[in-house]
Design a protein around this motif. Sequence first.
Motif, PDB file in Angstrom:
ATOM      1  N   GLY A  86       0.926  -1.299  -0.107  1.00  0.00           N
ATOM      2  CA  GLY A  86       0.042  -0.033   0.038  1.00  0.00           C
ATOM      3  C   GLY A  86       0.727   1.402   0.075  1.00  0.00           C
ATOM      4  O   GLY A  86       0.579   2.127  -0.895  1.00  0.00           O
ATOM      5  N   PHE A  87       1.854   1.384   0.727  1.00  0.00           N
ATOM      6  CA  PHE A  87       2.624   2.513   0.818  1.00  0.00           C
ATOM      7  C   PHE A  87       3.355   2.746  -0.389  1.00  0.00           C
ATOM      8  O   PHE A  87       3.499   3.824  -0.917  1.00  0.00           O
ATOM      9  CB  PHE A  87       3.629   2.432   2.023  1.00  0.00           C
ATOM     10  N   LEU A  88       4.032   1.565  -0.893  1.00  0.00           N
ATOM     11  CA  LEU A  88       4.690   1.683  -2.125  1.00  0.00           C
ATOM     12  C   LEU A  88       3.958   2.100  -3.488  1.00  0.00           C
ATOM     13  O   LEU A  88       4.337   2.818  -4.263  1.00  0.00           O
ATOM     14  CB  LEU A  88       5.652   0.287  -2.370  1.00  0.00           C
ATOM     15  N   THR A  89       2.930   1.602  -3.354  1.00  0.00           N
ATOM     16  CA  THR A  89       1.892   1.941  -4.493  1.00  0.00           C
ATOM     17  C   THR A  89       1.819   3.610  -4.485  1.00  0.00           C
ATOM     18  O   THR A  89       1.618   4.213  -5.492  1.00  0.00           O
ATOM     19  CB  THR A  89       0.481   1.109  -4.248  1.00  0.00           C
ATOM     20  N   VAL A  90       1.234   4.015  -3.290  1.00  0.00           N
ATOM     21  CA  VAL A  90       0.928   5.467  -3.168  1.00  0.00           C
ATOM     22  C   VAL A  90       2.130   6.354  -3.449  1.00  0.00           C
ATOM     23  O   VAL A  90       1.757   7.424  -4.101  1.00  0.00           O
ATOM     24  CB  VAL A  90       0.430   5.728  -1.616  1.00  0.00           C
ATOM     25  N   VAL A  91       3.081   6.073  -2.763  1.00  0.00           N
ATOM     26  CA  VAL A  91       4.322   6.822  -3.177  1.00  0.00           C
ATOM     27  C   VAL A  91       4.654   6.887  -4.487  1.00  0.00           C
ATOM     28  O   VAL A  91       5.323   7.919  -5.012  1.00  0.00           O
ATOM     29  CB  VAL A  91       5.535   6.620  -1.857  1.00  0.00           C
ATOM     30  N   THR A  92       4.682   5.656  -4.987  1.00  0.00           N
ATOM     31  CA  THR A  92       5.311   5.662  -6.521  1.00  0.00           C
ATOM     32  C   THR A  92       4.359   6.413  -7.129  1.00  0.00           C
ATOM     33  O   THR A  92       4.902   7.155  -8.235  1.00  0.00           O
ATOM     34  CB  THR A  92       5.538   4.235  -6.957  1.00  0.00           C
ATOM     35  N   ALA A  93       3.030   6.485  -7.138  1.00  0.00           N
ATOM     36  CA  ALA A  93       2.106   6.897  -7.984  1.00  0.00           C
ATOM     37  C   ALA A  93       2.059   8.517  -7.524  1.00  0.00           C
ATOM     38  O   ALA A  93       1.898   9.278  -8.573  1.00  0.00           O
ATOM     39  CB  ALA A  93       0.756   6.443  -7.734  1.00  0.00           C
ATOM     40  N   ALA A 112      19.377  19.132 -13.103  1.00  0.00           N
ATOM     41  CA  ALA A 112      18.348  18.385 -13.660  1.00  0.00           C
ATOM     42  C   ALA A 112      18.611  16.883 -13.873  1.00  0.00           C
ATOM     43  O   ALA A 112      17.782  16.176 -13.645  1.00  0.00           O
ATOM     44  CB  ALA A 112      17.751  19.192 -14.849  1.00  0.00           C
ATOM     45  N   TRP A 113      19.752  16.682 -14.569  1.00  0.00           N
ATOM     46  CA  TRP A 113      20.102  15.332 -14.598  1.00  0.00           C
ATOM     47  C   TRP A 113      19.960  14.495 -13.438  1.00  0.00           C
ATOM     48  O   TRP A 113      19.633  13.289 -13.498  1.00  0.00           O
ATOM     49  CB  TRP A 113      21.337  14.954 -15.257  1.00  0.00           C
ATOM     50  N   VAL A 114      20.548  15.347 -12.010  1.00  0.00           N
ATOM     51  CA  VAL A 114      20.384  14.467 -11.053  1.00  0.00           C
ATOM     52  C   VAL A 114      18.947  13.949 -10.619  1.00  0.00           C
ATOM     53  O   VAL A 114      18.469  12.938 -10.142  1.00  0.00           O
ATOM     54  CB  VAL A 114      20.918  15.230 -10.040  1.00  0.00           C
ATOM     55  N   TRP A 115      18.011  15.027 -10.867  1.00  0.00           N
ATOM     56  CA  TRP A 115      16.546  14.757 -10.436  1.00  0.00           C
ATOM     57  C   TRP A 115      16.273  13.602 -11.378  1.00  0.00           C
ATOM     58  O   TRP A 115      15.277  12.987 -10.920  1.00  0.00           O
ATOM     59  CB  TRP A 115      15.790  16.052 -10.820  1.00  0.00           C
ATOM     60  N   ASP A 116      16.440  13.817 -12.930  1.00  0.00           N
ATOM     61  CA  ASP A 116      15.832  12.512 -13.560  1.00  0.00           C
ATOM     62  C   ASP A 116      16.253  11.370 -13.074  1.00  0.00           C
ATOM     63  O   ASP A 116      15.438  10.186 -12.973  1.00  0.00           O
ATOM     64  CB  ASP A 116      16.176  13.041 -14.967  1.00  0.00           C
ATOM     65  N   ILE A 117      17.450  11.189 -13.082  1.00  0.00           N
ATOM     66  CA  ILE A 117      18.118   9.746 -12.618  1.00  0.00           C
ATOM     67  C   ILE A 117      17.546   9.227 -11.350  1.00  0.00           C
ATOM     68  O   ILE A 117      16.791   8.216 -11.128  1.00  0.00           O
ATOM     69  CB  ILE A 117      19.706  10.034 -12.423  1.00  0.00           C
ATOM     70  N   MET A 118      17.332  10.370 -10.299  1.00  0.00           N
ATOM     71  CA  MET A 118      16.818  10.004  -8.934  1.00  0.00           C
ATOM     72  C   MET A 118      15.456   9.211  -8.955  1.00  0.00           C
ATOM     73  O   MET A 118      14.927   8.516  -8.539  1.00  0.00           O
ATOM     74  CB  MET A 118      16.948  10.958  -8.174  1.00  0.00           C
ATOM     75  N   GLN A 119      14.522  10.037  -9.830  1.00  0.00           N
ATOM     76  CA  GLN A 119      13.337   9.781  -9.917  1.00  0.00           C
ATOM     77  C   GLN A 119      13.226   8.530 -10.604  1.00  0.00           C
ATOM     78  O   GLN A 119      12.253   7.470 -10.371  1.00  0.00           O
ATOM     79  CB  GLN A 119      12.553  11.011 -10.570  1.00  0.00           C
ATOM     80  N   ARG A 120      13.950   8.530 -11.918  1.00  0.00           N
ATOM     81  CA  ARG A 120      13.822   6.997 -12.618  1.00  0.00           C
ATOM     82  C   ARG A 120      14.300   5.881 -11.879  1.00  0.00           C
ATOM     83  O   ARG A 120      13.716   4.786 -11.968  1.00  0.00           O
ATOM     84  CB  ARG A 120      14.514   7.183 -13.813  1.00  0.00           C
ATOM     85  N   THR A 121      15.162   6.201 -10.860  1.00  0.00           N
ATOM     86  CA  THR A 121      15.882   5.077 -10.147  1.00  0.00           C
ATOM     87  C   THR A 121      14.652   4.784  -9.074  1.00  0.00           C
ATOM     88  O   THR A 121      14.453   3.377  -8.777  1.00  0.00           O
ATOM     89  CB  THR A 121      17.213   5.373  -9.525  1.00  0.00           C
ATOM     90  N   ASN A 122      14.120   5.685  -8.371  1.00  0.00           N
ATOM     91  CA  ASN A 122      13.118   5.277  -7.432  1.00  0.00           C
ATOM     92  C   ASN A 122      12.158   4.738  -7.807  1.00  0.00           C
ATOM     93  O   ASN A 122      11.311   3.821  -7.563  1.00  0.00           O
ATOM     94  CB  ASN A 122      12.910   6.467  -6.775  1.00  0.00           C
ATOM     95  N   LEU A 123      11.577   4.890  -8.819  1.00  0.00           N
ATOM     96  CA  LEU A 123      10.428   4.374  -9.832  1.00  0.00           C
ATOM     97  C   LEU A 123      10.615   3.141  -9.901  1.00  0.00           C
ATOM     98  O   LEU A 123       9.722   2.217  -9.754  1.00  0.00           O
ATOM     99  CB  LEU A 123      10.028   5.305 -10.863  1.00  0.00           C
TER     100      LEU A 123
END
Length: 158
Positions: A86-93, A112-123
């Motif tokens: 439940g937590f992972l679904t909410v935070v991912t979405a 900006a590249w750091v943001w992009d990599i961090m978000q893709r990695t966490n997704l």
Amino acid sequence: MPGSGYPGAVLSRDVNDLLFRVLVSTIFLGLGMEHIFSDELIQFLMPHWVPFARLASIGVGVLLLIGGSSIALGFHLRAGAFLLIGFLTVVTASVHLPGVLHRPEGIPEHWAWVWDIMQRTNLVKNTCLIGVCIHLTRHRVGRYSLDARRGRLAGDSA
């Protein structure tokens, strides 16, 4: 089976289960502690609609510690896995998927590249963790777990 050349064959199913649960739980336990004790970046990443960001972070930290402990200890494993799904679904979405699609204002272009990599990695990480937690909802814990111990004390065959 021992001697088969397969590295996992030298570990008993019970030891394998314990190692699996402890190693998987480390990410939830570590993030739980981070949410409680060092959450400046986490608060920055929270959607703007989250009220009382510090309180929300502490609440999420407690949730992560409960879910991670459930997995590590093999105590109500299925409930802990569903809690984390439940937590992972909410935070991912709500955080990482929008983060992949849009950068927040105020991030300098050279970062900006750091943001992009961090978000893709966490997704991707969260998607994998959801899969692991789905597996855990049907996983049978070994004898090195509190659920197995409770079963033995109650006279069940664990």
